[in-house]
Scaffold this active site. Sequence first.
Site, PDB file in Angstrom:
ATOM      1  N   PRO A 198       0.817  -1.212   0.000  1.00  0.00           N
ATOM      2  CA  PRO A 198       0.000   0.000   0.000  1.00  0.00           C
ATOM      3  C   PRO A 198       0.854   1.267   0.000  1.00  0.00           C
ATOM      4  O   PRO A 198       1.608   1.507   0.928  1.00  0.00           O
ATOM      5  CB  PRO A 198      -0.808  -0.111   1.297  1.00  0.00           C
ATOM      6  CG  PRO A 198      -0.787  -1.554   1.630  1.00  0.00           C
ATOM      7  CD  PRO A 198       0.511  -2.078   1.117  1.00  0.00           C
ATOM      8  N   GLU A 199       0.741   2.035  -1.062  1.00  0.00           N
ATOM      9  CA  GLU A 199       1.347   3.358  -1.123  1.00  0.00           C
ATOM     10  C   GLU A 199       0.185   4.346  -1.191  1.00  0.00           C
ATOM     11  O   GLU A 199      -0.951   3.968  -0.989  1.00  0.00           O
ATOM     12  CB  GLU A 199       2.256   3.474  -2.360  1.00  0.00           C
ATOM     13  CG  GLU A 199       3.344   2.400  -2.395  1.00  0.00           C
ATOM     14  CD  GLU A 199       4.277   2.514  -3.586  1.00  0.00           C
ATOM     15  OE1 GLU A 199       4.427   3.629  -4.109  1.00  0.00           O
ATOM     16  OE2 GLU A 199       4.866   1.506  -3.983  1.00  0.00           O
ATOM     17  N   HIS A 248      -4.919 -13.995   9.812  1.00  0.00           N
ATOM     18  CA  HIS A 248      -4.191 -12.729   9.816  1.00  0.00           C
ATOM     19  C   HIS A 248      -5.034 -11.515  10.183  1.00  0.00           C
ATOM     20  O   HIS A 248      -4.597 -10.394   9.979  1.00  0.00           O
ATOM     21  CB  HIS A 248      -3.499 -12.477   8.462  1.00  0.00           C
ATOM     22  CG  HIS A 248      -2.790 -13.680   7.921  1.00  0.00           C
ATOM     23  ND1 HIS A 248      -1.878 -14.381   8.668  1.00  0.00           N
ATOM     24  CD2 HIS A 248      -2.863 -14.306   6.733  1.00  0.00           C
ATOM     25  CE1 HIS A 248      -1.407 -15.394   7.936  1.00  0.00           C
ATOM     26  NE2 HIS A 248      -1.997 -15.381   6.762  1.00  0.00           N
ATOM     27  N   ARG A 290       1.790  -9.751   7.406  1.00  0.00           N
ATOM     28  CA  ARG A 290       3.165  -9.625   7.894  1.00  0.00           C
ATOM     29  C   ARG A 290       3.318  -8.839   9.197  1.00  0.00           C
ATOM     30  O   ARG A 290       4.424  -8.599   9.652  1.00  0.00           O
ATOM     31  CB  ARG A 290       4.041  -9.027   6.801  1.00  0.00           C
ATOM     32  CG  ARG A 290       4.232 -10.037   5.701  1.00  0.00           C
ATOM     33  CD  ARG A 290       5.138  -9.610   4.599  1.00  0.00           C
ATOM     34  NE  ARG A 290       5.194 -10.703   3.635  1.00  0.00           N
ATOM     35  CZ  ARG A 290       5.674 -10.597   2.407  1.00  0.00           C
ATOM     36  NH1 ARG A 290       6.149  -9.456   1.981  1.00  0.00           N
ATOM     37  NH2 ARG A 290       5.686 -11.630   1.607  1.00  0.00           N
TER      38      ARG A 290
END
Length: 276
Positions: free
Chosen positions: A2-3, A98, A116
Amino acid sequence: MPELPEVETIRNRFRRGADGTPSLLGKHILRAELLWAPTLETPTPQRFRERIRGQRVQEIGRRGKYLIFHLDADALVIHLRMSGDLWWEAEDAPLAPHHRMLMYFEDGRLAFNDTRKFGRIWLMADPAPLFTRLGPEPLEERFTAEMFYRRLQSRRRQIKPLLLDQHFLAGVGNIYADEALHRAGIHPQTRSNALTPTQAARLLEGVRQVLREGIEHNGASIDWVYRGGGFQNSFRVYQRAGEPCYHCGTAIVRLVLSQRGTHFCPRCQPAPADAH
DNA sequence: CTGGCTCCCTGAATGC
DNA sequence: TGCATTCAGGGAGCCA
Protein backbone atom coordinates in the site's frame (compact mmCIF):
# COMPACT_ATOMS: atom_id res chain seq x y z
CA MET A 1 2.41 -2.71 -0.99
CA PRO A 2 0.00 0.00 0.00
CA GLU A 3 1.35 3.36 -1.12
CA LEU A 4 -0.57 6.61 -1.50
CA PRO A 5 -2.92 5.39 -4.30
CA GLU A 6 -3.79 2.18 -2.46
CA VAL A 7 -4.48 4.03 0.79
CA GLU A 8 -6.56 6.60 -1.11
CA THR A 9 -8.52 3.76 -2.75
CA ILE A 10 -9.31 2.21 0.62
CA ARG A 11 -10.24 5.61 2.00
CA ASN A 12 -12.65 6.23 -0.87
CA ARG A 13 -14.20 2.79 -0.51
CA PHE A 14 -15.15 3.34 3.11
CA ARG A 15 -16.04 6.98 2.68
CA ARG A 16 -18.34 6.68 -0.32
CA GLY A 17 -19.20 3.01 -0.06
CA ALA A 18 -18.66 0.54 -2.89
CA ASP A 19 -20.13 -2.74 -4.06
CA GLY A 20 -20.61 -4.86 -0.96
CA THR A 21 -19.21 -2.14 1.29
CA PRO A 22 -21.33 0.59 2.90
CA SER A 23 -20.06 4.04 3.66
CA LEU A 24 -18.89 4.14 7.27
CA LEU A 25 -19.64 7.84 7.69
CA GLY A 26 -22.04 8.44 10.54
CA LYS A 27 -21.88 4.85 11.79
CA HIS A 28 -21.35 4.01 15.45
CA ILE A 29 -18.59 1.70 16.62
CA LEU A 30 -20.27 -0.78 18.94
CA ARG A 31 -17.02 -2.35 20.15
CA ALA A 32 -13.50 -3.18 19.03
CA GLU A 33 -11.40 -6.26 19.53
CA LEU A 34 -7.64 -6.62 19.30
CA LEU A 35 -6.39 -9.97 18.07
CA TRP A 36 -2.65 -9.24 17.95
CA ALA A 37 -1.63 -6.69 20.54
CA PRO A 38 1.57 -5.27 18.96
CA THR A 39 -0.56 -3.87 16.12
CA LEU A 40 -1.71 -1.18 18.54
CA GLU A 41 0.85 1.56 19.15
CA THR A 42 -1.28 3.56 21.55
CA PRO A 43 -3.08 3.49 23.96
CA THR A 44 -3.17 0.19 25.87
CA PRO A 45 -5.56 -2.46 24.51
CA GLN A 46 -7.91 -1.95 27.45
CA ARG A 47 -8.07 1.81 27.07
CA PHE A 48 -8.40 1.40 23.32
CA ARG A 49 -11.52 -0.74 23.72
CA GLU A 50 -13.01 1.59 26.31
CA ARG A 51 -12.37 4.80 24.43
CA ILE A 52 -13.42 3.74 20.96
CA ARG A 53 -16.70 2.20 22.02
CA GLY A 54 -19.73 4.29 21.03
CA GLN A 55 -17.79 6.80 18.92
CA ARG A 56 -19.09 7.67 15.46
CA VAL A 57 -17.12 7.92 12.23
CA GLN A 58 -17.32 11.56 11.19
CA GLU A 59 -14.89 11.61 8.30
CA ILE A 60 -12.14 9.52 6.73
CA GLY A 61 -8.94 11.22 5.62
CA ARG A 62 -5.42 10.45 4.51
CA ARG A 63 -2.00 11.95 5.12
CA GLY A 64 0.82 10.32 3.15
CA LYS A 65 0.28 6.61 3.65
CA TYR A 66 -1.65 7.10 6.90
CA LEU A 67 -5.39 6.43 6.90
CA ILE A 68 -7.27 8.59 9.39
CA PHE A 69 -10.72 7.86 10.81
CA HIS A 70 -11.97 11.02 12.48
CA LEU A 71 -14.23 9.92 15.34
CA ASP A 72 -16.30 12.00 17.75
CA ALA A 73 -13.51 12.48 20.28
CA ASP A 74 -10.49 10.75 18.81
CA ALA A 75 -8.71 9.95 15.59
CA LEU A 76 -8.12 6.32 14.68
CA VAL A 77 -4.97 6.27 12.57
CA ILE A 78 -3.91 3.22 10.58
CA HIS A 79 -0.68 2.58 8.69
CA LEU A 80 -0.97 -0.50 6.48
CA ARG A 81 2.77 -0.83 5.88
CA MET A 82 3.56 -3.91 3.78
CA SER A 83 0.53 -6.15 3.81
CA GLY A 84 -2.23 -4.42 5.73
CA ASP A 85 -5.77 -4.20 4.37
CA LEU A 86 -9.26 -3.39 5.62
CA TRP A 87 -12.08 -5.82 4.99
CA TRP A 88 -15.79 -5.26 5.43
CA GLU A 89 -17.53 -8.46 6.48
CA ALA A 90 -20.55 -9.87 8.30
CA GLU A 91 -20.31 -9.54 12.07
CA ASP A 92 -20.52 -13.31 12.46
CA ALA A 93 -18.21 -14.23 9.57
CA PRO A 94 -15.64 -16.88 10.48
CA LEU A 95 -12.31 -15.36 11.44
CA ALA A 96 -10.01 -15.24 8.41
CA PRO A 97 -6.30 -15.81 8.92
CA HIS A 98 -4.19 -12.73 9.82
CA HIS A 99 -6.96 -10.58 11.22
CA ARG A 100 -5.34 -8.26 13.81
CA MET A 101 -8.16 -5.96 14.89
CA LEU A 102 -11.95 -5.93 14.53
CA MET A 103 -14.39 -3.04 14.78
CA TYR A 104 -18.07 -3.92 15.06
CA PHE A 105 -20.80 -1.69 13.61
CA GLU A 106 -24.58 -2.10 13.55
CA ASP A 107 -24.57 -3.86 10.18
CA GLY A 108 -21.19 -5.56 9.94
CA ARG A 109 -17.59 -5.48 10.96
CA LEU A 110 -14.41 -3.83 9.77
CA ALA A 111 -11.37 -6.11 9.99
CA PHE A 112 -7.75 -5.01 9.88
CA ASN A 113 -6.03 -7.89 8.09
CA ASP A 114 -2.24 -7.87 8.04
CA THR A 115 -0.29 -10.98 7.10
CA ARG A 116 3.16 -9.63 7.89
CA LYS A 117 2.23 -7.80 11.08
CA PHE A 118 4.04 -4.59 10.14
CA GLY A 119 0.90 -2.46 10.16
CA ARG A 120 0.19 -0.18 13.11
CA ILE A 121 -2.80 1.53 14.71
CA TRP A 122 -3.03 4.63 16.92
CA LEU A 123 -6.01 6.05 18.78
CA MET A 124 -5.42 9.58 19.99
CA ALA A 125 -7.35 12.78 20.60
CA ASP A 126 -4.88 14.76 18.49
CA PRO A 127 -2.95 12.79 15.86
CA ALA A 128 -1.04 15.84 14.58
CA PRO A 129 2.25 14.81 16.27
CA LEU A 130 2.32 11.73 14.02
CA PHE A 131 2.46 13.92 10.93
CA THR A 132 4.63 16.88 11.93
CA ARG A 133 7.76 15.48 10.31
CA LEU A 134 6.06 14.19 7.16
CA GLY A 135 6.98 15.78 3.85
CA PRO A 136 4.52 17.61 1.59
CA GLU A 137 1.61 15.93 -0.21
CA PRO A 138 2.69 15.48 -3.84
CA LEU A 139 -0.85 15.83 -5.21
CA GLU A 140 -1.56 19.14 -3.52
CA GLU A 141 -1.49 21.91 -6.10
CA ARG A 142 -0.05 24.45 -3.70
CA PHE A 143 3.08 22.30 -3.63
CA THR A 144 4.74 23.69 -6.74
CA ALA A 145 7.59 22.58 -8.98
CA GLU A 146 9.63 25.52 -7.68
CA MET A 147 9.17 24.34 -4.10
CA PHE A 148 10.08 20.82 -5.14
CA TYR A 149 13.23 22.06 -6.88
CA ARG A 150 14.32 24.00 -3.81
CA ARG A 151 13.69 20.95 -1.64
CA LEU A 152 15.80 18.82 -3.98
CA GLN A 153 18.58 21.40 -3.89
CA SER A 154 18.68 21.33 -0.10
CA ARG A 155 19.77 17.70 -0.11
CA ARG A 156 22.46 15.77 -1.91
CA ARG A 157 21.10 12.27 -1.82
CA GLN A 158 20.43 9.80 -4.61
CA ILE A 159 17.01 10.70 -5.96
CA LYS A 160 15.39 7.24 -5.66
CA PRO A 161 16.01 6.72 -1.93
CA LEU A 162 15.11 10.37 -1.36
CA LEU A 163 11.71 9.91 -3.02
CA LEU A 164 11.07 7.01 -0.62
CA ASP A 165 11.91 9.17 2.39
CA GLN A 166 8.54 10.12 3.89
CA HIS A 167 10.10 13.15 5.58
CA PHE A 168 11.04 14.47 2.16
CA LEU A 169 7.82 13.67 0.28
CA ALA A 170 4.79 11.87 1.69
CA GLY A 171 3.10 8.86 0.14
CA VAL A 172 5.51 7.63 -2.54
CA GLY A 173 6.71 4.04 -2.15
CA ASN A 174 8.96 1.74 -4.11
CA ILE A 175 6.67 1.05 -7.06
CA TYR A 176 5.59 4.61 -7.77
CA ALA A 177 9.12 5.97 -7.27
CA ASP A 178 10.50 3.70 -10.01
CA GLU A 179 7.59 4.45 -12.34
CA ALA A 180 7.83 8.21 -11.78
CA LEU A 181 11.59 8.31 -12.43
CA HIS A 182 11.12 6.40 -15.65
CA ARG A 183 8.45 8.79 -16.87
CA ALA A 184 10.68 11.73 -16.03
CA GLY A 185 13.70 10.15 -17.73
CA ILE A 186 15.84 10.44 -14.61
CA HIS A 187 18.36 7.86 -13.43
CA PRO A 188 17.59 6.65 -9.87
CA GLN A 189 21.12 7.43 -8.66
CA THR A 190 21.13 11.03 -9.81
CA ARG A 191 22.06 13.37 -6.96
CA SER A 192 19.03 15.39 -5.95
CA ASN A 193 21.00 18.66 -6.06
CA ALA A 194 22.23 17.86 -9.56
CA LEU A 195 18.70 18.01 -10.99
CA THR A 196 17.82 21.06 -13.06
CA PRO A 197 14.61 23.05 -12.54
CA THR A 198 13.26 21.46 -15.73
CA GLN A 199 14.04 17.97 -14.47
CA ALA A 200 12.48 18.77 -11.10
CA ALA A 201 9.29 19.90 -12.83
CA ARG A 202 9.23 16.76 -14.97
CA LEU A 203 9.80 14.58 -11.93
CA LEU A 204 6.98 16.17 -9.96
CA GLU A 205 4.76 15.77 -13.02
CA GLY A 206 5.84 12.10 -13.27
CA VAL A 207 5.09 11.51 -9.60
CA ARG A 208 1.66 13.10 -9.96
CA GLN A 209 0.92 11.18 -13.15
CA VAL A 210 1.64 7.76 -11.68
CA LEU A 211 -0.15 8.54 -8.43
CA ARG A 212 -3.26 9.76 -10.26
CA GLU A 213 -3.16 6.80 -12.62
CA GLY A 214 -2.77 4.48 -9.65
CA ILE A 215 -5.82 6.00 -7.98
CA GLU A 216 -7.82 5.74 -11.23
CA HIS A 217 -6.98 2.04 -11.37
CA ASN A 218 -7.88 1.56 -7.68
CA GLY A 219 -4.25 0.91 -6.84
CA ALA A 220 -1.98 -1.98 -7.77
CA SER A 221 -2.35 -5.65 -6.84
CA ILE A 222 1.08 -7.12 -6.15
CA ASP A 223 1.96 -10.78 -5.73
CA TRP A 224 -0.47 -12.48 -3.38
CA VAL A 225 -1.35 -9.18 -1.68
CA TYR A 226 -4.56 -8.73 -3.59
CA ARG A 227 -6.43 -5.47 -3.38
CA GLY A 228 -8.54 -5.54 -6.49
CA GLY A 229 -6.65 -2.76 -8.23
CA GLY A 230 -5.35 -2.87 -11.78
CA PHE A 231 -2.40 -0.48 -11.94
CA GLN A 232 0.08 -3.39 -12.02
CA ASN A 233 -0.90 -3.79 -15.68
CA SER A 234 0.42 -0.29 -16.36
CA PHE A 235 3.90 -0.78 -14.87
CA ARG A 236 6.62 0.29 -17.29
CA VAL A 237 9.68 -0.70 -15.24
CA TYR A 238 8.65 -2.17 -11.88
CA GLN A 239 9.33 -5.92 -11.80
CA ARG A 240 10.21 -5.87 -15.50
CA ALA A 241 13.97 -6.51 -15.20
CA GLY A 242 15.34 -7.93 -18.46
CA GLU A 243 12.21 -7.06 -20.41
CA PRO A 244 12.30 -4.42 -23.15
CA CYS A 245 11.53 -0.79 -22.33
CA TYR A 246 8.23 0.13 -24.02
CA HIS A 247 9.78 3.38 -25.19
CA CYS A 248 13.16 2.31 -26.62
CA GLY A 249 13.34 -1.48 -26.40
CA THR A 250 16.41 -1.54 -24.13
CA ALA A 251 16.33 -4.20 -21.40
CA ILE A 252 15.13 -2.88 -18.04
CA VAL A 253 17.85 -3.04 -15.37
CA ARG A 254 17.35 -3.91 -11.72
CA LEU A 255 19.69 -2.82 -8.95
CA VAL A 256 19.38 -2.43 -5.19
CA LEU A 257 19.45 1.02 -3.56
CA SER A 258 18.84 1.40 0.18
CA GLN A 259 17.86 -2.27 0.29
CA ARG A 260 15.07 -1.64 -2.21
CA GLY A 261 14.72 -3.18 -5.64
CA THR A 262 15.11 -0.41 -8.21
CA HIS A 263 14.08 -0.74 -11.86
CA PHE A 264 14.99 1.61 -14.69
CA CYS A 265 15.77 1.87 -18.39
CA PRO A 266 19.50 2.61 -18.87
CA ARG A 267 18.80 4.38 -22.15
CA CYS A 268 15.77 6.52 -21.27
CA GLN A 269 17.27 7.22 -17.82
CA PRO A 270 20.96 7.84 -18.54
CA ALA A 271 23.42 7.47 -15.67
CA PRO A 272 24.87 10.62 -14.14
CA ALA A 273 28.67 10.98 -14.29
CA ASP A 274 29.22 10.02 -10.65
CA ALA A 275 27.00 6.90 -10.56
CA HIS A 276 28.71 3.54 -10.46
C1' DC B 1 24.29 14.87 6.30
C1' DT B 2 24.62 10.47 3.91
C1' DG B 3 24.64 5.66 3.25
C1' DG B 4 24.77 1.01 4.68
C1' DC B 5 22.86 -2.40 7.45
C1' DT B 6 19.51 -4.84 10.80
C1' DC B 7 15.15 -5.72 12.48
C1' DC B 8 10.32 -6.70 12.30
C1' DC B 9 7.33 -10.85 9.61
C1' DT B 10 5.31 -14.27 6.44
C1' DG B 11 4.56 -16.65 2.12
C1' DA B 12 6.41 -17.63 -2.25
C1' DA B 13 10.20 -18.99 -4.90
C1' DT B 14 14.44 -21.30 -5.29
C1' DG B 15 17.97 -24.86 -4.16
C1' DC B 16 19.53 -29.44 -3.13
C1' DT C 1 8.74 -35.18 -2.59
C1' DG C 2 10.36 -32.52 1.11
C1' DC C 3 13.05 -29.76 3.79
C1' DA C 4 16.00 -25.55 4.20
C1' DT C 5 17.33 -21.13 2.56
C1' DT C 6 16.53 -16.71 0.37
C1' DC C 7 13.96 -12.78 -0.68
C1' DA C 8 10.62 -8.81 -0.76
C1' DG C 9 9.40 -4.54 1.39
C1' DG C 10 7.85 0.39 4.90
C1' DG C 11 9.91 2.45 8.29
C1' DA C 12 12.63 2.99 12.65
C1' DG C 13 17.00 2.75 14.55
C1' DC C 14 21.95 2.05 14.75
C1' DC C 15 26.62 2.83 13.32
C1' DA C 16 30.37 4.66 10.40
